[in-house]
Scaffold this motif. Structure first.
Motif, PDB file in Angstrom:
ATOM      1  N   GLN A 141       0.847  -1.197   0.000  1.00 21.14           N
ATOM      2  CA  GLN A 141       0.000   0.000   0.000  1.00 21.14           C
ATOM      3  C   GLN A 141       0.887   1.252   0.000  1.00 21.14           C
ATOM      4  O   GLN A 141       1.723   1.429   0.887  1.00 21.14           O
ATOM      5  CB  GLN A 141      -0.877   0.023   1.247  1.00 21.14           C
ATOM      6  CG  GLN A 141      -1.847   1.184   1.322  1.00 21.14           C
ATOM      7  CD  GLN A 141      -3.158   0.875   0.615  1.00 21.14           C
ATOM      8  OE1 GLN A 141      -3.681  -0.211   0.735  1.00 21.14           O
ATOM      9  NE2 GLN A 141      -3.677   1.837  -0.118  1.00 21.14           N
ATOM     10  N   ASP A 144       1.676   8.334   2.014  1.00 21.17           N
ATOM     11  CA  ASP A 144       1.921   9.745   1.725  1.00 21.17           C
ATOM     12  C   ASP A 144       3.117  10.235   2.519  1.00 21.17           C
ATOM     13  O   ASP A 144       3.788   9.444   3.207  1.00 21.17           O
ATOM     14  CB  ASP A 144       0.672  10.593   1.997  1.00 21.17           C
ATOM     15  CG  ASP A 144       0.210  10.492   3.454  1.00 21.17           C
ATOM     16  OD1 ASP A 144       1.042  10.142   4.328  1.00 21.17           O
ATOM     17  OD2 ASP A 144      -0.976  10.761   3.717  1.00 21.17           O
ATOM     18  N   MET A 150      -2.382   5.645   1.405  1.00 20.67           N
ATOM     19  CA  MET A 150      -3.113   6.417   0.415  1.00 20.67           C
ATOM     20  C   MET A 150      -4.459   5.775   0.114  1.00 20.67           C
ATOM     21  O   MET A 150      -4.691   4.591   0.385  1.00 20.67           O
ATOM     22  CB  MET A 150      -2.304   6.532  -0.874  1.00 20.67           C
ATOM     23  CG  MET A 150      -1.041   7.351  -0.764  1.00 20.67           C
ATOM     24  SD  MET A 150      -0.240   7.517  -2.387  1.00 20.67           S
ATOM     25  CE  MET A 150       1.183   8.502  -1.944  1.00 20.67           C
ATOM     26  N   SER A 151      -5.326   6.543  -0.489  1.00 19.02           N
ATOM     27  CA  SER A 151      -6.624   6.028  -0.908  1.00 19.02           C
ATOM     28  C   SER A 151      -6.438   5.068  -2.086  1.00 19.02           C
ATOM     29  O   SER A 151      -5.376   5.004  -2.706  1.00 19.02           O
ATOM     30  CB  SER A 151      -7.536   7.176  -1.323  1.00 19.02           C
ATOM     31  OG  SER A 151      -7.010   7.840  -2.463  1.00 19.02           O
ATOM     32  N   SER A 152      -7.513   4.359  -2.411  1.00 14.54           N
ATOM     33  CA  SER A 152      -7.444   3.372  -3.502  1.00 14.54           C
ATOM     34  C   SER A 152      -7.092   4.030  -4.817  1.00 14.54           C
ATOM     35  O   SER A 152      -6.249   3.526  -5.579  1.00 14.54           O
ATOM     36  CB  SER A 152      -8.781   2.640  -3.615  1.00 14.54           C
ATOM     37  OG  SER A 152      -9.063   1.930  -2.429  1.00 14.54           O
ATOM     38  N   SER A 153      -7.721   5.168  -5.107  1.00 10.78           N
ATOM     39  CA  SER A 153      -7.440   5.831  -6.377  1.00 10.78           C
ATOM     40  C   SER A 153      -6.024   6.374  -6.419  1.00 10.78           C
ATOM     41  O   SER A 153      -5.340   6.266  -7.446  1.00 10.78           O
ATOM     42  CB  SER A 153      -8.453   6.948  -6.602  1.00 10.78           C
ATOM     43  OG  SER A 153      -8.404   7.897  -5.531  1.00 10.78           O
ATOM     44  N   ASP A 154      -5.550   6.952  -5.316  1.00 11.93           N
ATOM     45  CA  ASP A 154      -4.171   7.446  -5.288  1.00 11.93           C
ATOM     46  C   ASP A 154      -3.163   6.305  -5.334  1.00 11.93           C
ATOM     47  O   ASP A 154      -2.060   6.455  -5.868  1.00 11.93           O
ATOM     48  CB  ASP A 154      -3.948   8.294  -4.032  1.00 11.93           C
ATOM     49  CG  ASP A 154      -4.668   9.633  -4.092  1.00 11.93           C
ATOM     50  OD1 ASP A 154      -5.011  10.049  -5.212  1.00 11.93           O
ATOM     51  OD2 ASP A 154      -4.904  10.237  -3.021  1.00 11.93           O
ATOM     52  N   SER A 155      -3.521   5.173  -4.764  1.00 14.58           N
ATOM     53  CA  SER A 155      -2.607   4.023  -4.765  1.00 14.58           C
ATOM     54  C   SER A 155      -2.303   3.567  -6.177  1.00 14.58           C
ATOM     55  O   SER A 155      -1.167   3.191  -6.499  1.00 14.58           O
ATOM     56  CB  SER A 155      -3.205   2.870  -3.962  1.00 14.58           C
ATOM     57  OG  SER A 155      -3.321   3.204  -2.592  1.00 14.58           O
ATOM     58  N   ASN A 157      -2.149   5.371  -8.880  1.00 10.38           N
ATOM     59  CA  ASN A 157      -1.237   6.307  -9.541  1.00 10.38           C
ATOM     60  C   ASN A 157       0.146   6.331  -8.920  1.00 10.38           C
ATOM     61  O   ASN A 157       1.079   6.901  -9.506  1.00 10.38           O
ATOM     62  CB  ASN A 157      -1.839   7.712  -9.511  1.00 10.38           C
ATOM     63  CG  ASN A 157      -3.146   7.800 -10.272  1.00 10.38           C
ATOM     64  OD1 ASN A 157      -3.316   7.116 -11.285  1.00 10.38           O
ATOM     65  ND2 ASN A 157      -4.076   8.607  -9.782  1.00 10.38           N
ATOM     66  N   ASN A 158       0.294   5.766  -7.730  1.00 10.84           N
ATOM     67  CA  ASN A 158       1.565   5.804  -7.024  1.00 10.84           C
ATOM     68  C   ASN A 158       2.200   4.418  -6.878  1.00 10.84           C
ATOM     69  O   ASN A 158       3.025   4.191  -6.004  1.00 10.84           O
ATOM     70  CB  ASN A 158       1.384   6.444  -5.645  1.00 10.84           C
ATOM     71  CG  ASN A 158       1.176   7.934  -5.720  1.00 10.84           C
ATOM     72  OD1 ASN A 158       2.124   8.710  -5.807  1.00 10.84           O
ATOM     73  ND2 ASN A 158      -0.093   8.348  -5.710  1.00 10.84           N
TER      74      ASN A 158
END
Length: 783
Positions: A141, A144, A150-155, A157-158
């Motif tokens: 996971q 930050d 991070m959230s699922s959507s941010d995960s 992209n990262n």
């Protein structure tokens, strides 16, 4: 570390040795340090990954100085202690204009928060892409800058995932799994690699096996889209797998004419059969399992053809499973004459090639052969074994003979008992097979005369077609497996039968052919034939021809036609034959003249390492016949070998002595007609040999050309009857052509003896009951 502004003493916060995961690389980890007076709390920053050379602390010229890793500068000065001094820190949350905040810090290294990868599922997918792959692990996971998940959507992209240099588009990510979709492979076959980067955590550490954590772009044989014009091959077709293409055999193949592999071909993990007239790995890769992940299903590779209508290809022949490199076959790798290895170097000047061919066959691991621990009498159906085995019910097993003139027995496994230490047979044994050690007061250690038990059936089989067993055009014209002038050959835990081509010189069951000097690099520390079963072959079992560093270990050769394990030309250096079992090789009238007296192990000179091998029921256990460059060889390591129920345990003819002294140690010859036969020799020091129940212990024709070099024997032991029951029929003496020869023999307990009379037999019976010591018996017999 140490604080440069306050206390300058060193504080140990971790050991590099405890952080080593692979080789000399410090594992990926985390650095946690307080900033300033700790009012802002602890700031978490990425640790560094660095490779330290093993001798870095001893050579100032190889130390890293002033290297910056994410704000950390490392300086080192004292090469004796190899310290790492923290010189300064660039705060990761410094002002936007790029200024630096220099503060003292305490560095703590930890693996707890490092991402770890254990498995990819699936780990195969088409080169066209669009395969959904799940990366399984821990710590996946993203975090930050405050260390929060991070959230699922941010995960999504990262997180970055790459397979073999190609991106895999991330679809989801959580702490234990990342799912991604492969893209099309556009640049051919690239080196296998898996890279996963998690924001806030860094690059993931690959913890699982390479087979489990490697993704391969392969197209299935059964998929019509894998073939030109969507036409899968049929019987009689030629299949070419070119460079840049990877295919997985997932269905039984048709009966192909030629299978040419310059790309990549592997067997899917299921029961499969491959049939062809020619299989040529030309700079490509052919895999049935890997060393790390062996093939556990059943695979059968059958080669078809006959000696009249199947045309031989240049160099590699016909009806073959052959591997070569791309490049080096013509006027290249096999024409060089200088062997740098003979000058004390590890490798030779390498002949350049475009692409290295690789043949990998790795069957189910297990014990190849072991010994009895109890005598199995005639009529017995249970075998007590030295090692635990997991051999399958229905597998064919071999039990070696214990008496000269008898034959081995082959049975099927009916069951396994006693956690694998007891083998139940389908039919009773017809003869006695010893499971004893010979003990004697005069011999400091016991002597192993136990029969061997070997596994003939394996889950992976390489064989010739049925026609090779029947009279006709294909009779005794079997499969020929080997590598020629280059290529990597690795075959283990495989059954090889109906192999070799009678009357076709150089077409052996398995074969390294002229790999050195130009392509020694393809053999040394890479290639091997081990734990294989060769049986009912038409020409030999294993041949090492003009190749250095052949590695032949733990194999069984049963009823091979001609010599079983063969070193061919005399140019070979450092060939290893270790813990192999040669049983009852058969006469072959169409090879060398001495193949009518086949040996378990044949040598062209005093070269190589022969250790822990057993020859049973051979005309000659070991045969040394010096030819060509073998005359120059003088470095044969001969250690802890045995010959049982053979004509000769060791046989050397014509006369030859190595240029310098060779030492033979711990040779046991049991129930052979002659222990060791020399037609004139010298420069050999024999230590701790045991000749038990042999018609003649040592035989040497004494020559006038002073080949003999003392000392010849040391600690030579002879026993008349290991069971102390048949003394009258045994010969104690060594037959020699002259007393001059005998004087070199330091024999215990006797130098020259005679046949045992009836009165003397009574003395022997007293020994058996303990009423008379062996030394006293020896003295009386000598008197």
């Amino acid at each position: 570390v140490r604080n440069l502004t306050g206390n300058t003493t060193w504080t140990v916060v971790g050991s590099a040795s405890s952080a080593v995961v692979t080789g000399a690389t410090i594992a990926q980890g985390w650095t946690v340090y307080p900033v300033g007076n700790n009012e802002t709390g602890a700031i978490t920053a990425q640790a560094f990954r660095i490779r330290i050379l093993p001798d870095a602390c001893n050579s100032a010229g190889e130390l890293m100085r002033g290297i910056r890793f994410r704000g950390i500068i490392l300086d080192t000065y004292d090469v004796r202690e190899c310290p790492i001094e923290l010189a300064g820190v660039s705060h990761p949350l410094a002002s936007a204009d790029g200024g630096f905040l220099w503060v003292p810090m305490l560095m703590i290294h930890s693996l707890d928060r490092t991402p770890v990868i254990y498995e990819l599922t699936p780990n195969r997918g088409t080169a066209r892409g669009d395969t959904s792959v799940t990366v399984i692990g821990t710590g996946l996971q993203p975090l930050d800058s405050y260390g929060n998940a991070m959230s699922s959507s941010d995960s999504i992209n990262n997180t970055r995932v790459d397979f073999n240099g190609y991106s895999c588009v991330v679809a989801s990510a959580n702490d234990t799994a990342v799912t991604c979709v492969t893209v099309e492979r556009t640049d051919g076959i690239t080196p296998f690699s898996t890279e996963v980067f998690i924001a806030g955590r860094g690059r993931a550490f690959i913890s699982g096996t390479s087979e489990a954590t490697t993704f391969k772009y392969v197209d299935k044989w059964s998929d019509v889209h894998s073939w030109l014009d969507s036409e899968p091959p049929v019987d009689g077709d030629t299949v070419i797998i070119p460079e840049g293409q990877a295919i997985m055999l997932d269905v039984d193949s048709p009966k192909l004419f030629l299978l040419l592999v310059s790309g990549f071909l592997e067997f899917e993990r299921k029961d499969l059969a491959l049939n062809a007239t020619y299989i040529w790995i030309a700079g490509g890769e052919f895999q049935v399992g890997t060393e790390e992940a062996p093939f556990l299903h059943r695979a059968t590779i059958t080669l078809h053809g006959d000696r009249w209508w199947t045309i031989e290809l240049p160099v590699i022949g016909s009806k073959m499973l052959a591997v070569t490199n791309l490049g080096g076959l013509q006027g290249g790798c096999h024409t060089s004459t200088m062997r740098l290895s003979s000058y004390g170097r590890d490798f030779t000047s390498t002949c350049p090639v475009r692409k290295v061919g690789k043949l990998d066959i790795h069957g189910k691991p297990g014990t190849s052969w072991t010994r009895l621990v109890e005598t199995a009498s005639a009529g017995a159906t249970l075998l007590k074994l030295e090692e635990s085995v997991d051999w399958e019910v229905g597998a064919r097993v071999l039990i070696t003979q214990s008496q000269n003139g008898e034959t081995e027995e082959v049975r099927l496994v009916k069951g396994i008992q006693d956690n694998g230490f007891t083998l139940e047979l389908d039919l009773p044994l017809e003869r006695e097979h010893l499971g004893i050690w010979y003990f004697n007061d005069e011999i400091p250690t016991p002597t192993d005369v136990r029969a061997a038990v070997g596994l003939l059936t394996r889950n992976v089989k390489v064989q010739g077609d049925d026609a090779s067993e029947r009279p006709g055009n294909a009779y005794m014209f079997g499969v020929h497996m080997g590598c020629f002038h280059g290529g990597e050959l690795r075959v283990e835990n495989t059954e090889v039968t109906r192999s070799g081509q009678a009357a076709n010189l150089g077409r052996y069951s398995s074969h390294w052919h002229h790999m050195s000097p130009g392509r020694t690099i393809d053999v040394a520390d890479k290639a091997y034939l081990r734990n294989n079963s060769y049986h009912d072959t038409f020409q030999r079992a294993v041949v090492c021809h003009s190749t250095d560093y052949c590695m032949v270990q733990h194999n069984i050769a049963h009823r091979s036609k001609g010599h079983s394990f063969f070193t061919e030309e005399g140019q070979e250096h450092f060939a290893l034959f270790e813990h192999n079992l040669a049983v009852s090789p058969q006469q072959h009238p169409l090879l060398l003249d001495d193949d009518m007296d086949p040996a378990g192990f044949w040598l062209p000179g005093f070269t190589g390492w022969h250790r822990h091998n057993l020859a049973v029921g051979c005309h000659r256990g070991w045969r040394l016949r010096v030819i060509s460059d073998g005359k120059k060889q003088t470095d044969l390591t001969f250690f802890n070998n045995s010959a049982h129920a053979c004509g000769f345990g060791w046989h050397l003819k014509p006369p030859h002595a190595p240029p310098t002294l060779n030492t033979f140690k711990d040779f046991t010859v049991f129930r052979c007609s002659t222990g060791m036969f020399y037609y004139g020799t010298g420069n050999i020091f024999h230590d701790n040999h045991r000749f038990l129940e042999c018609g003649t212990g040592h035989f040497m024709n004494h020559l006038s050309n002073n080949l003999h070099t003392a000392p010849f024997y040391h600690n030579l032991y002879l026993a008349l009857d290991v069971l102390m029951q048949r003394m009258k029929s045994c010969m104690l003496a060594h037959r020699t052509h002259s007393w001059e020869t005998a004087k070199y023999l330091e024999l215990l307990p006797l130098e020259i003896g005679t046949a045992v009379s009836q009165d003397e037999e009574e003395l022997v019976q007293r020994v058996a009951t303990g009423d008379l010591k062996v030394k006293e018996l020896a003295a009386r017999l000598q008197g």
